[in-house]
Design a protein around this motif. Sequence first.
Motif, PDB file in Angstrom:
ATOM      1  N   SER A  76      39.698  42.373  40.561  1.00  0.00           N
ATOM      2  CA  SER A  76      40.845  41.804  41.262  1.00  0.00           C
ATOM      3  C   SER A  76      40.528  40.391  41.756  1.00  0.00           C
ATOM      4  N   ILE A  77      39.341  40.207  42.323  1.00  0.00           N
ATOM      5  CA  ILE A  77      38.916  38.871  42.772  1.00  0.00           C
ATOM      6  C   ILE A  77      38.973  37.891  41.605  1.00  0.00           C
ATOM      7  N   ASN A  78      38.623  38.367  40.424  1.00  0.00           N
ATOM      8  CA  ASN A  78      38.574  37.506  39.239  1.00  0.00           C
ATOM      9  C   ASN A  78      39.894  37.436  38.473  1.00  0.00           C
ATOM     10  N   GLY A  79      40.979  37.905  39.088  1.00  0.00           N
ATOM     11  CA  GLY A  79      42.304  37.670  38.527  1.00  0.00           C
ATOM     12  C   GLY A  79      42.926  38.788  37.718  1.00  0.00           C
ATOM     13  N   MET A  80      42.340  39.973  37.708  1.00  0.00           N
ATOM     14  CA  MET A  80      42.986  41.064  36.981  1.00  0.00           C
ATOM     15  C   MET A  80      44.368  41.317  37.578  1.00  0.00           C
ATOM     16  N   ASN A  81      45.324  41.601  36.753  1.00  0.00           N
ATOM     17  CA  ASN A  81      46.685  41.908  37.169  1.00  0.00           C
ATOM     18  C   ASN A  81      46.686  43.057  38.174  1.00  0.00           C
ATOM     19  N   GLU A  82      47.396  42.886  39.277  1.00  0.00           N
ATOM     20  CA  GLU A  82      47.377  43.877  40.357  1.00  0.00           C
ATOM     21  C   GLU A  82      47.934  45.242  39.930  1.00  0.00           C
ATOM     22  N   ALA A  87      46.374  50.870  39.002  1.00  0.00           N
ATOM     23  CA  ALA A  87      46.243  52.032  38.108  1.00  0.00           C
ATOM     24  C   ALA A  87      44.778  52.481  38.022  1.00  0.00           C
ATOM     25  N   LEU A  88      43.861  51.545  37.883  1.00  0.00           N
ATOM     26  CA  LEU A  88      42.438  51.898  37.835  1.00  0.00           C
ATOM     27  C   LEU A  88      41.972  52.502  39.160  1.00  0.00           C
ATOM     28  N   ARG A  89      42.452  51.926  40.270  1.00  0.00           N
ATOM     29  CA  ARG A  89      42.058  52.438  41.580  1.00  0.00           C
ATOM     30  C   ARG A  89      42.512  53.889  41.746  1.00  0.00           C
ATOM     31  N   MET A  90      43.702  54.200  41.279  1.00  0.00           N
ATOM     32  CA  MET A  90      44.193  55.585  41.369  1.00  0.00           C
ATOM     33  C   MET A  90      43.312  56.501  40.528  1.00  0.00           C
ATOM     34  N   GLY A  91      42.840  55.989  39.386  1.00  0.00           N
ATOM     35  CA  GLY A  91      41.955  56.791  38.540  1.00  0.00           C
ATOM     36  C   GLY A  91      40.645  57.141  39.231  1.00  0.00           C
ATOM     37  N   VAL A  92      40.044  56.190  39.939  1.00  0.00           N
ATOM     38  CA  VAL A  92      38.774  56.491  40.597  1.00  0.00           C
ATOM     39  C   VAL A  92      38.964  57.275  41.887  1.00  0.00           C
TER      40      VAL A  92
END
Length: 158
Positions: A76-82, A87-92
């Motif tokens: 996210s710091i490096n610009g990944m689309n929020e 979606a990834l955060r929900m996965g972990v």
Amino acid sequence: MNTQANLTAVFAALSCFGWIAMFAAKKSRRLWLGNCFGIVYHIALAPVVQALPAPEFVKMAGYFWIFGDALIDVASINGMNEDNVWALRMGVHIPASIWIVGASLGMSVVPRGLGVLLGVLLALHAVVGPKIPDSKFKLFIFVLPCMAAWLSLIALRV
């Protein structure tokens, strides 16, 4: 009190601070700072995962969660689309739930009950969250106080 217990308490308290600071920064629209505090929150949990009595697979889930979420914070710091970050955060949050519930089972009544509730709600939200209107806010309502309380109980060894 032994040194290991003291270190676990310190890292649980540091994690709790990072947790609260992460939400405060993100709510004030400082996403970069919030993600930096998120890294602190997650990495400070590594010694806590190690110290809490739990089966090895539960600890592995804890490590997967904290390092996975730290990776997501850096993305996210490096610009990944929020949307992708979310979606990834929900996965972990599934391995997070496994660790929180599994580690809580070896605790006294109050942190055990709180940890099981937190873990179950976190897993449910990860799976059904996309169907819930204003899902992020509803996650915030229960997870911020529950996680802060659970980490505080670990730090205080209640």
